[in-house]
Design a protein around this motif. Structure first.
Motif, PDB file in Angstrom:
ATOM      1  N   ALA A 158       0.866  -1.077   0.027  1.00 59.60           N
ATOM      2  CA  ALA A 158       0.031   0.021  -0.080  1.00 59.60           C
ATOM      3  C   ALA A 158       0.938   1.242  -0.052  1.00 59.60           C
ATOM      4  N   ASP A 159       1.781   1.120   0.662  1.00 55.86           N
ATOM      5  CA  ASP A 159       2.840   2.270   0.805  1.00 55.86           C
ATOM      6  C   ASP A 159       3.558   2.644  -0.735  1.00 55.86           C
ATOM      7  N   LYS A 160       3.867   1.595  -1.242  1.00 57.68           N
ATOM      8  CA  LYS A 160       4.456   1.881  -2.279  1.00 57.68           C
ATOM      9  C   LYS A 160       3.596   2.633  -3.408  1.00 57.68           C
ATOM     10  N   LEU A 161       2.369   1.940  -3.386  1.00 58.35           N
ATOM     11  CA  LEU A 161       1.172   2.518  -4.594  1.00 58.35           C
ATOM     12  C   LEU A 161       1.145   3.891  -4.119  1.00 58.35           C
ATOM     13  N   LYS A 162       0.893   4.189  -2.884  1.00 60.62           N
ATOM     14  CA  LYS A 162       0.706   5.392  -2.360  1.00 60.62           C
ATOM     15  C   LYS A 162       1.910   6.579  -2.904  1.00 60.62           C
ATOM     16  N   ASP A 163       2.903   5.962  -2.897  1.00 62.36           N
ATOM     17  CA  ASP A 163       4.149   6.933  -3.330  1.00 62.36           C
ATOM     18  C   ASP A 163       3.894   7.124  -4.823  1.00 62.36           C
ATOM     19  N   HIS A 164       3.557   5.998  -5.502  1.00 61.96           N
ATOM     20  CA  HIS A 164       3.038   6.232  -7.045  1.00 61.96           C
ATOM     21  C   HIS A 164       2.096   7.416  -7.217  1.00 61.96           C
ATOM     22  N   ILE A 165       0.874   7.229  -6.293  1.00 63.22           N
ATOM     23  CA  ILE A 165      -0.179   7.954  -6.506  1.00 63.22           C
ATOM     24  C   ILE A 165       0.281   9.551  -6.197  1.00 63.22           C
ATOM     25  N   ASN A 166       1.103   9.756  -5.217  1.00 61.00           N
ATOM     26  CA  ASN A 166       1.594  11.030  -4.675  1.00 61.00           C
ATOM     27  C   ASN A 166       2.519  11.739  -5.938  1.00 61.00           C
TER      28      ASN A 166
END
Length: 414
Positions: free
Chosen positions: A297-305
């Motif tokens: 989830a953290d990795k995907l959130k980094d991509h989103i940000n």
């Protein structure tokens, strides 16, 4: 590709049912964006499907059906079995004639030895290409395939009956032949046999490439007869193309002002692909968050940000414009309030710093609404689903088939 289908044949209904099942098993469209994606695909590249792999099948299959009509008689009952047998011969012939590195031959994973024993794929070339063959006028669209083959066989026999014998020609050399030739249900290409195994080259001949080009130019048009993107590129060989739908933008930018309609469709599809990518990434982020996969989830959130901070996605006004354009398409149906969802999600994205919790609720509710008992967010049955990477971008069939079709047509065998 829209999967509507009209047929009077139970056999063909079963064919299409199997294709639809196969697509549904492999498709990932948790938020329902597929209807907008397919509307753009049909707008730019009508008649094509992501199931298609090689342009050669547009040549071989109608020829196979026509040859079969010359072989059967009134007593032939199981035409579908004959089609299967000849398709296996065709597949073996393609594999024997293939160069190293050739891909896209349906049934290649089975191998020649097993094919010779009668094994074959569930989703056959006929299942995959028939609708497109009808669209391009290479197969008559008036009735089921089985009945078309039977009808062609009867026409062939009737034509032979009306043909003058050699003695009649000698007796009256100036006479006319009452046979005018059987009307063809299938466009046929010379040089192929399917009742036995031979060697078939995947590369198109110049004649084949020219026929396919003219068919696409003829049928891929707007109602006012102006070309759609697919046919316009084929008409203009100087247009440089690349395999990525996004890389095509460099060439689209250079289109003349007279092609405003084509540019508009492409730019809207381009922007929607970026927006859908962001939304589908949010979906995967929420799924992993609820499933307890914090690292993913953290990795995907980094991509989103990263996307949000770069503003590399269309804002609300642009999404509203895209949806208005799509809803004007006669074939588009706004099922499950898809457009309302997109508008609300776009509003929240424009104020994401304060509204991310609302966006998460909206996406969760959306999936539950359209997937019901098969929803994945918060459902322990699906906790092991691999949503560890951001999803791909929509390429609207360009990357999968349209690009290779154009390359095949532009570079036939000399």
């Amino acid at each position: 590709m829209k999967l509507g289908y009209i047929t009077f044949s139970n056999e063909e209904q079963q064919f299409v049912h199997r294709v639809i099942q196969q697509i549904n098993q492999g498709a990932i469209d948790e938020l329902g964006f597929g209807r907008i994606r397919d509307a753009f695909s049909d707008e730019m590249f009508p008649g094509m499907s992501t199931l298609h792999r090689r342009s050669k099948y547009f040549v071989l299959l109608p020829t196979l059906y026509n040859q079969l009509s010359q072989k059967i008689n009134k007593e032939s009952s199981d035409i579908s079995s004959l089609i299967r047998r000849w398709e296996i011969n065709m597949t073996i012939s393609l594999l024997k004639g293939a160069n190293q590195g050739d891909i896209g031959i349906t049934g290649s994973s089975i191998g020649i030895t097993e094919l010779e024993k009668g094994r074959y794929v569930k989703i056959t070339p006929t299942n995959i290409y028939l609708e497109a063959l009808r669209f391009l006028g290479l197969v008559n669209n008036s009735m089921s395939l089985i009945n078309l083959i039977k009808q062609q066989s009867e026409r062939n026999l009737e034509s032979l009956k009306n043909r003058r014998t050699r003695d009649e020609i000698v007796e009256d050399p100036d006479g006319t032949d009452t046979s005018i030739g059987a009307k063809q249900n299938f466009f046929t290409f010379p040089g192929y046999r399917f009742d036995k195994v031979s060697y078939i080259d995947l590369q198109l001949t110049e004649y084949e490439a020219n026929i396919l080009k003219q068919r696409i130019i003829r049928y891929c048009r707007y109602s006012d007869k102006t070309p759609k993107l697919y046919s316009y590129i084929l008409q203009n060989e100087k247009i440089r193309i690349k395999q990525s739908f996004f890389d095509l933008k460099t060439s689209i930018d250079k289109f003349p002002d007279s092609q405003k309609k084509l540019k508009e469709a492409y730019y809207m599809a381009y922007d929607f692909s970026k927006w859908a990518h962001l939304m589908n990434t949010y979906y995967r982020y929420i799924f992993n968050l609820k499933a307890g996969h914090q690292e993913i989830a953290d990795k995907l959130k980094d991509h989103i940000n990263g996307v949000l901070s770069s503003y590399d996605f269309p804002q609300f006004d642009r999404i509203e414009e895209i949806l208005k354009y799509i809803k004007s398409n006669p074939g588009f149906k706004d099922v499950n309030k898809l457009c309302d969802f997109c508008l609300e999600a776009a509003r929240l994205l424009d104020n994401i710093d304060n509204k991310e919790a609302d966006l998460i609720k909206l996406i969760t509710k959306r999936e539950l609404c359209i997937k019901r008992n098969h929803h994945k967010i918060g459902n322990p049955r699906y906790d092991n689903t691999d949503y560890s990477n951001p999803p791909g971008y929509y390429s609207y069939r360009w990357d999968e088939i349209v690009y290779s079709m154009i390359i095949d047509i532009r570079n036939p065998k000399k």
